[in-house]
Scaffold this active site. Structure first.
Site, PDB file in Angstrom:
ATOM      1  N   TRP A  70      16.454 -47.842  -8.930  1.00  0.00           N
ATOM      2  CA  TRP A  70      15.294 -47.042  -8.535  1.00  0.00           C
ATOM      3  C   TRP A  70      14.142 -47.962  -8.206  1.00  0.00           C
ATOM      4  CZ3 TRP A  70      16.300 -42.124  -7.683  1.00  0.00           C
ATOM      5  CH2 TRP A  70      17.338 -41.506  -8.369  1.00  0.00           C
ATOM      6  N   THR A  93      21.738 -40.199   4.288  1.00  0.00           N
ATOM      7  CA  THR A  93      21.363 -40.137   2.873  1.00  0.00           C
ATOM      8  C   THR A  93      22.471 -39.496   2.045  1.00  0.00           C
ATOM      9  OG1 THR A  93      18.996 -40.073   3.352  1.00  0.00           O
ATOM     10  CG2 THR A  93      19.706 -39.147   1.247  1.00  0.00           C
ATOM     11  N   GLU A 123       0.823  -1.204   0.000  1.00  0.00           N
ATOM     12  CA  GLU A 123       0.000   0.000   0.000  1.00  0.00           C
ATOM     13  C   GLU A 123       0.865   1.266   0.000  1.00  0.00           C
ATOM     14  OE1 GLU A 123      -1.906  -2.786   3.123  1.00  0.00           O
ATOM     15  OE2 GLU A 123       0.016  -2.586   2.085  1.00  0.00           O
ATOM     16  N   CYS A 127       0.099   0.254   7.880  1.00  0.00           N
ATOM     17  CA  CYS A 127      -0.431   0.659   6.583  1.00  0.00           C
ATOM     18  C   CYS A 127      -1.822   1.269   6.724  1.00  0.00           C
ATOM     19  CB  CYS A 127      -0.475  -0.537   5.642  1.00  0.00           C
ATOM     20  SG  CYS A 127       1.154  -1.123   5.154  1.00  0.00           S
ATOM     21  N   PRO A 165      14.421 -43.381   5.750  1.00  0.00           N
ATOM     22  CA  PRO A 165      13.541 -43.847   6.831  1.00  0.00           C
ATOM     23  C   PRO A 165      13.813 -43.210   8.184  1.00  0.00           C
ATOM     24  CG  PRO A 165      14.288 -45.691   5.489  1.00  0.00           C
ATOM     25  CD  PRO A 165      15.070 -44.499   5.039  1.00  0.00           C
ATOM     26  N   GLU A 178      13.066 -35.438   2.532  1.00  0.00           N
ATOM     27  CA  GLU A 178      13.335 -36.538   1.610  1.00  0.00           C
ATOM     28  C   GLU A 178      14.592 -37.281   2.077  1.00  0.00           C
ATOM     29  OE1 GLU A 178      13.504 -37.277  -3.214  1.00  0.00           O
ATOM     30  OE2 GLU A 178      13.374 -35.248  -2.442  1.00  0.00           O
TER      31      GLU A 178
END
Length: 361
Positions: free
Chosen positions: A173, A199, A55, A88, A272, A269
């Site tokens: 995979w 990992t 704004e 604002c 486990p 990701e």
């Protein structure tokens, strides 16, 4: 009060320009200023912490005469809080704006209430125009305000019998190319991708989001959790973003630090051990489970202990979609209810103040 055609068009434009702002500690907000006759006078958007709000950015492009009697169309309720910048709502009142149309209420305890302040000053206020579109635009930021931490998605791939790897540890995979491409698209929607040191040492992942060999435009920040050192020649050290390393196992502290860095969406990701740790701590909001029609047997389960000792303690999920991906199947699920561990372990929204001005903007 209803919105005019000019105000409707201005809101669509405000949503468009809001997306130019960075996703971070502060929400992406756009604003368009209209003359009393409905002509566009100026537009602005929030460019990140410490910069003028949308704004104020738009008002700064106008003379005092142009501001008086104008209508401000904003994607989020004008704030009512002083941080590095003033409220604002006050800026709009002092500018002489006669009417404000906004999409979403500000959820902050301290930054909200701008609409009431405007009304008290005699400004006409209309709320809710294009609310769904505005909510979708800043869904990640709204989740942070609700949770008090980044939104967490835990992903894993598994065989039909629940294994994440063969007995020798090999896993590339389990799923096919369609499922792996889907993972990369979802990585690109996240602000950070989190793995454990195990990992990194076993798989040496790049942690990039790719379309084939090409990098997608948005890349998540790579985050590594664990005490073991990451090799100097690890693939993730060549990531477009500097990796973040957390030599600890306090997931609440990690998420708190990521939140302070402006991370809204975390994609876990990490195998486990890490996936199970996030679930056990009650820090998983969504689950992406990629199921491949293969059988592996052996000890390498997709999940380990998540604190479930009896069936009554099972973590119940709501599956929003079953998505076929070539020969594989993706379960897109969310946690059914807040976990009591999250409330009691210092990671609840109650322990942190959430305002639009957080981060010093």
């Amino acid at each position: 009060m209803t919105v005019t055609a000019a105000e409707h068009a201005a809101m669509l434009r405000a949503l468009e320009i809001a997306d130019r702002g960075p996703r971070g500690v502060n929400p992406q907000v756009g604003a368009v200023i209209l003359s009393p006759s409905g002509d566009v006078l100026a537009e602005g958007w929030h460019r990140g912490a410490g910069t003028p709000h949308a704004e104020v950015d738009a008002l700064s492009r106008l003379s005092p005469a142009q501001r008086r009697g104008a209508t401000a169309v904003v994607t989020l309720e004008p704030c009512n809080h002083t941080g590095r910048t003033g409220p604002c709502a006050v800026a709009l009142v002092e500018a002489g704006v006669a009417r404000v149309v906004y999409a979403l209420d500000d959820p902050g305890d301290h930054s909200g209430g701008g609409a009431d302040r405007l009304r008290a000053a005699g400004v006409q206020v209309v709320a809710g125009e294009q609310a769904d579109a505005a909510r979708a635009l800043i869904a990640g930021w709204l989740a942070v305000q609700r949770l008090g931490r980044p939104h967490v998605t835990v992903k894993w791939a598994q065989s039909l019998d629940g294994r994440a790897a063969a007995a020798d540890g090999s896993s590339q995979w389990i799923t096919g190319p369609e499922a792996r491409a889907d993972v990369h698209r979802r990585r690109a929607e996240a602000d950070a991708i989190v793995v454990g040191t195990g990992t990194v040492l076993v798989d040496d992942p790049a942690l990039t989001a790719r379309d084939g060999d090409a990098l997608l435009p948005h890349q998540p920040i790579p985050v590594v959790i664990g005490a073991r050192d990451t090799p100097a020649d690890a693939a993730l050290r060549r990531h477009p973003h500097e990796p973040l390393f957390y030599p600890q196992h306090d997931l609440h502290a990690v998420l708190e630090d990521l939140r302070g860095s402006g991370v809204q969406r975390v994609f876990v990701e990490g195998g486990p051990t890490l996936a199970s740790a996030f679930l056990a701590a009650g820090l998983a909001d969504d689950v992406l489970a990629y199921l491949a029609p293969v059988l592996l047997g052996g000890p390498r389960l997709a999940l380990t202990d998540i604190g479930v000792a009896t069936i009554a303690e099972a973590r119940r999920l709501v599956v929003d979609e079953w998505l076929p991906l070539g020969p594989d199947l993706l379960a897109i699920a969310r946690v059914e209810a807040p976990d009591p561990v999250l409330t009691n372990a210092g990671g609840s929204a109650a322990r942190t103040e959430t305002t639009r001005n957080e981060g010093g903007s």
